[in-house]
Design a protein around this motif. Sequence first.
Motif, short mmCIF file in Angstrom:
data_model
loop_
_atom_site.label_atom_id
_atom_site.label_comp_id
_atom_site.label_asym_id
_atom_site.label_seq_id
_atom_site.Cartn_x
_atom_site.Cartn_y
_atom_site.Cartn_z
N UNK A 1 41.83 37.18 40.97
CA UNK A 1 40.71 37.84 40.95
C UNK A 1 41.08 39.48 40.69
N UNK A 2 40.00 40.11 40.16
CA UNK A 2 40.04 41.54 40.47
C UNK A 2 38.75 41.87 40.95
N UNK A 3 38.65 42.72 42.01
CA UNK A 3 37.69 43.16 42.71
C UNK A 3 37.13 44.34 42.31
N UNK A 4 36.10 44.72 41.95
CA UNK A 4 35.22 45.93 41.40
C UNK A 4 34.15 46.21 42.66
N UNK B 1 44.09 31.40 44.86
CA UNK B 1 43.24 32.54 44.61
C UNK B 1 44.19 33.83 45.13
N UNK B 2 44.32 34.77 43.90
CA UNK B 2 45.23 35.65 44.34
C UNK B 2 44.48 37.06 43.82
N UNK B 3 44.34 38.21 44.85
CA UNK B 3 43.73 39.23 44.27
C UNK B 3 44.68 40.23 43.73
N UNK C 1 41.22 36.44 36.19
CA UNK C 1 40.42 35.38 35.47
C UNK C 1 39.05 35.68 35.99
N UNK C 2 38.83 36.08 37.15
CA UNK C 2 37.49 36.48 37.75
C UNK C 2 37.37 37.86 38.25
N UNK D 1 33.86 31.97 43.81
CA UNK D 1 35.25 32.19 43.11
C UNK D 1 35.60 30.98 42.21
N UNK D 2 35.62 29.76 43.06
CA UNK D 2 36.06 28.60 42.90
C UNK D 2 35.04 27.85 41.96
N UNK D 3 33.75 28.11 42.24
CA UNK D 3 32.93 27.51 41.33
C UNK D 3 32.70 28.42 40.15
N UNK D 4 33.21 29.58 40.03
CA UNK D 4 33.09 30.45 38.81
C UNK D 4 34.07 29.62 37.75
#
Lengths: 160, 664, 287
Positions: A15-18, A45-47, A55-56, A131-134
């Motif tokens: 993930x990238x968190x904005x 999941x990794x940030x 990916x997310x 995130x997993x559902x995404x």
Amino acid sequence: MFNFVHKCRKKSPWIVHFDAGACNGCDIEVLACLTPVYDVERFGIINVGNPKHADVLVVTGTCNRRNARVLRNLYEQMPEPRAVVAVGACALSGGIFHECYNVLKGVDGILPVDVYVPGCAPRPEAIAEGVLMAMERVEQRSREPHSQMQAEPAEREERR
Amino acid sequence: MQFMDVASLIRSVSPGALIGILVLLPALSGLLVFAVRLNAARVGIVIVTAWVVTGASLTLFLWGALEQRSLLFTPPPVGGVSWDLLILLGDGALLLIFCILGAARRSPQIFALALLQAGGFLWLEAGMKPPHAHAAPLAADWLAIIMTLIVSIIGMIIATYALPYMRDHEAHHQIHVSRKPRFFLFLLLFLGAMNGLLLADNLLWLASFWELTTLCSFMLIRHDGTEEARRNADRALWMNLLGGVAMIAGILLLAARGEPLSVRQVLADSAGGAAAQTALLLPMACFCLAGFTKSAQMPFQSWLLGAMVAPTPVSALLHSSTMVKAGVYLIVRFAPAFHNTYLSDVVAFVGGFSFVAGALLAIGKTNAKAVLAYSTISNLGLIIACVGLNTPLAMTGAVMLIIFHSISKGMLFMATGVVEQHMQTRDIEEMQGLVNTMPLTTSLMVIGILSMLLPPFGVLIAKLVALEASVELPALLILLILGSTMTVVFWTKWTGRLLSSAPSTPRWGIERLHSMYLIPLLLLTSGAVIFSLLVVPVLTQLVIPAVTQYYEAIRPTAAQIPPMGEVLQFPWLPFALTLTAAVLIPLWIMRARRPQVRDVYLCGEQVSGLPTVTFRAAGEEKTELLISGYYFESWVGEETHRRWMTAVGVALCILLFGTASLWK
Amino acid sequence: MEVERILLALAALLFAPIVGGALTGADRKLTARMQKRIGPPLMQPFYDAVKLFSKQRLIVNGFQSVSVSVYLASMALSLVLLVLGMDLLVLLFVLALGSVALILGGFSVKSPYSQIGSQREVLQLLAYEPLLVLMVVAIYLKTGSFSASSVMSLRQPLIYSLPLFIVTMILVMAIKLHKSPMDISGSHHAHQELVRGIYTEFSGPQMGLIEIAHWYELVFLLGFIALFWHTNLLCGALLALGCYFAVIVIDNITARMTWRWMLRVTWLFGIGASLLNLFLLYGIAGR
């Protein structure tokens, strides 16, 4: 073979968190996911903090006219297949800032959102599940190539 | 049948005539260029000379390969005057010129050194009556032939390159009265003198050619005539004159011991037992000091740095094939005479120290020519370290380094010169993203740089041989290890600057270059690549025979080269091909399926569609991203280190004489 | 004989990524356990790699692909050379070639993160390269040859005579695997100020290739350590894994330091330890 690739995608959502200007309530919950208590790394999941590896795209906070461009820029730099998760009331609809003159009333006015995680703020479990559902949604989308979610964001913005 | 014809043809060529062409033709062409001041004539003369001299050196090379023996040659007298006398007069004239130069430039050092040298010379000729050298004054063994080959070919390629360069140079500096005739006079004379120096066996002849290269380099460094150029030329002159004094001192010492003034005989005498060797150590130390000044080893490094004010072809010449290689050659030549002595170890440490110091100082430089200059000092240090190790294996490394370094360094200077003519800069920072504006030159430059530091290129393989040889002397080994990692640092940083560029789709276009820029560049780059691919034959056919031949003649016991199995048996060719495939496959894939191009990550603030990397800063203002490299000025700055490095260099030179005279 | 060697090389090429990936998975699991987390499944690195290969190819410029390809090739080659018992010095330079290729890939993109990462990676190279070369020299002094296969002819394992080199090897591994406190040029986690340093601008399949190159590199380093106990395969493997474990522990108990600190430690302490070992071996015992 394709199934294996899909499985791998589902098991490795980076993930990238904005933070689009949240009150930091949601951000703290996102960070809580990384702590030993919730440990999202057990789902892979990794940030990564970088759209090129992610990916997310996890968005928290109220999107406004200033940061919509940044959000689009980040999204554009993410390689396909990619997903967007809107976390928290503000990201979903603008939340209590819904009526503000500068607020764009939710991420889905800018980017195609795959999963909405409601709450103010949502629980870490909910964020992780989102995130997993995404990744599930990504897989579904790849099976039905011309789905609604592929519609151009700009077009959708006009529709609103 | 055909081959036999060619072979017999080559055998029938008079080697004396070849030597005449190699030494005299460049000088004569130089005079011709000076006399005939037409542009077209100059271009014609230089190109014809280049072809003829290259052909002569190749023929001499083939002659050596077929005959498998050393060539001894006494040139016939001209009009009843013997060449000994002519050379003597020439040397006297040179020393006179130096004295006049010293007086004209009001430089006490130059004047004093020139006077000292003239005094030594007079004493030798008048006071001592040196024992007449019975041997032929010119000799070409395999080592000298290989060196001549390198000097002639690379030198002539650079001379050709200088033609368009000097045209552009004078155009940019708005020089209306062309000084090209003088420039090419000294350039060609330089090459002739260098060939003479390589082929001379008579020490007086050697010293005369040595002084001639000093004069030519002085004239070429001060060519532009600016105050800086004059100052730096003066420094180069006095430092090299110091080397000349050391050389005359060495010759005087030899003469005082009744030695014949012939390189071969001195070397042969040195093999006559421990006492004979010891007696020769002091003159050997003098020759080593002379070699250090010419190849800019550590206390004398500043003249080579200063020499970069000269037009780039001069730098290319000084750094690759002539001048600095003369110093190294002298030490290589005399190495068997101080085999297995403490003197040899000190020589190794002078080289090792320069290797590390040069590499360290190169890290802090943003001027491309300064980086190249320090890298030359560093590489010559490595060569001298190998010579100081004084085993056949180390010598092999040294000769390999001379060959490969000449090719790559000449190429890099020429590429820098091309960039300089197009962009008017020598600064590495301003070469950022050069790959977009000058893709061809940059690619060649990058290949040139990588050929200095990566396997499977020749310089690296030579470095491997050097490292493997230096386990004999562990303290030196540490220096070599540190130096070679530092080498990687500055080359990598430079290449990084060249390649650093804004997002772009892969393009396949190249810029247009003047053909006389392009052909020399291509020749040397492909030379570096092809010789590296053929490293095993180069090693077994050229380098090892050269080393064994001249070692064997002097020290048959020490001449056995260890099998070098590990370096030779390594599958260099498959290795190189694998790497080439690793480069070509992604290019091919990209050509077939174009990937999408995206901007660099700038926290989402990037602005797309511009030729530069741009982002929105405070107040939505579009701001261009500026990045520069690390140079660690406070850490490796020249000023920080100059004093102690010079001190160490001087101390090592004192130690050199100490070990030669006291500690035997 | 020739066929056997080719088969050996092919086996190394084939199995090293599997072993390397599994070890990386174990590393992540162990790290998680040390932080009282459950951690990802053992197969996680493989999931990540397959996913990366399935992603869209986005580049910033063409040179990136070349750089990654050369990086992977030289990492794989250095492992093959080790397995075939070739010259260790050549091998180190092949390893350096890979690092330089990746550094140039990082430099080729005009991005602050990747360029600073590359600059720092150059410094890392400066830090660990002397240690590796010294190690090879020490092996030479023991065996009289630079080839890796010559170690096999020794009767005693190298660790008896060169114990301090295991310490320097741990230093080298920490730097090469980008583990704390030496993860200054980029690491496996995102950093606040550097994002992912030198890796920032490589994405999708390129990142996947880099991952595989890392696995080769890991197996190479462990194989190199195993040379120190060649007499017993099990002991060699345990020694290598022990070093890896030590690196993981250090990674988890330290924070990132600066490059100045890294150079000081590796040059003073690392080179010092190497020289001390050589001195004890040859200076006192006599050669």
